[in-house]
Scaffold this active site. Sequence first.
Site, short mmCIF file in Angstrom:
data_model
loop_
_atom_site.label_atom_id
_atom_site.label_comp_id
_atom_site.label_asym_id
_atom_site.label_seq_id
_atom_site.Cartn_x
_atom_site.Cartn_y
_atom_site.Cartn_z
N LEU A 151 -44.13 -62.17 -41.03
CA LEU A 151 -44.90 -61.33 -41.93
C LEU A 151 -45.31 -62.16 -43.14
O LEU A 151 -44.59 -63.08 -43.55
CB LEU A 151 -44.07 -60.13 -42.40
CG LEU A 151 -43.61 -59.14 -41.33
CD1 LEU A 151 -42.69 -58.09 -41.96
CD2 LEU A 151 -44.79 -58.47 -40.65
N ASP A 152 -46.46 -61.83 -43.71
CA ASP A 152 -46.90 -62.49 -44.92
C ASP A 152 -45.86 -62.29 -46.03
O ASP A 152 -45.08 -61.34 -46.02
CB ASP A 152 -48.24 -61.94 -45.39
CG ASP A 152 -49.36 -62.20 -44.38
OD1 ASP A 152 -49.29 -63.22 -43.69
OD2 ASP A 152 -50.28 -61.37 -44.31
N MET A 153 -45.90 -63.16 -47.01
CA MET A 153 -44.94 -63.12 -48.11
C MET A 153 -44.87 -61.74 -48.75
O MET A 153 -43.78 -61.23 -49.05
CB MET A 153 -45.32 -64.17 -49.16
CG MET A 153 -44.41 -64.24 -50.36
SD MET A 153 -44.92 -65.58 -51.46
CE MET A 153 -43.66 -65.47 -52.74
#
Length: 328
Positions: A151-153
């Site tokens: 997942l993105d940050m």
Amino acid sequence: MRASLRPSVTYLDARPQKPMNTISYTATPEDEGKYVKEILQQKLKLSSRLVRKIKITGEIKLNGRSVHVRERVDVGDTVTVSYPEEESYFEPENIPLDIVDEDEDLLVVDKQPGLIVHPTYNFPTGTLANAITYYMQQKGEVYKLRFVNRLDMYTSGLIIVGKNAHCQDAIMNQMHDGTIIKKYKAIVHGVIDKDQTIDLPIDKDPNHVARRMVREDGYPSVTHVRVIEKFKDKNYGQLNGFTFVELKLDTGRTHQIRVHLTHIGHPLVGDELYAQLYGYNVNPDWMPRQALHSYYLNFAHPVTGERIELETQLPDDMKAALEYIRGQ
């Protein structure tokens, strides 16, 4: 419910001088005459890549004797595979973890927003990998961290970690085959009037180092959008209103949700990479990160084959953002 017994496959507690992963399988009448290699791939769900690796660094036995993968099995024969455990080399850090599910094969965590998955040049510490390494050490366990999904940050939600190579391969194959169900919840700009499916190919934006875009020559990408709640009279940015949506992915391209929603004119609230294309304030006080949460997973356990269904609650910041919008 998670099954307590594992049909056909048994994990053995083999701990020689160098820790080993050891798996065994006893042939049934339907396995009569199959090659050992077929048992490894069809019954133990080992990838061809892992079988090749085991032939070099591990051991394959039939009824206790070392064999070649082209040898055939009879009913009642026991195939046993052993291969060295691998370790990850991340600095352990005491960072809070929300463990959703765990057994000897996999770990599922609910990642908090703002936490990058593994160290990079810009973020050498303070990552999910550092947090899990600390958790692992506290439990006295050793395994290589194999992130099945990422997942993105600034996206929160469910992440699967395989504890061994064949579990990682098996779940990634499910992702490739489209048999994993992944659902997200998001808050977007503007009002989406009805449920819809976005079937548009995605690839890199040649004019930006990080962004993706819809392109005719891109990779097939499908996102299903279900409207949960509309906020028609709320005015913020270029479009009136907001929409709270559920998103189900048939594919898993980088930034797929963010690209698809932006392309149809409804970027995520707080998405500083894509919402700025529409001139939005990308860091509103009431939602200072992209309003996206991976809340649901449904997949087959890589060893038992049972369906695992996991669901998490909406994080506090997204709950607060919805309350803010409702109160305007």
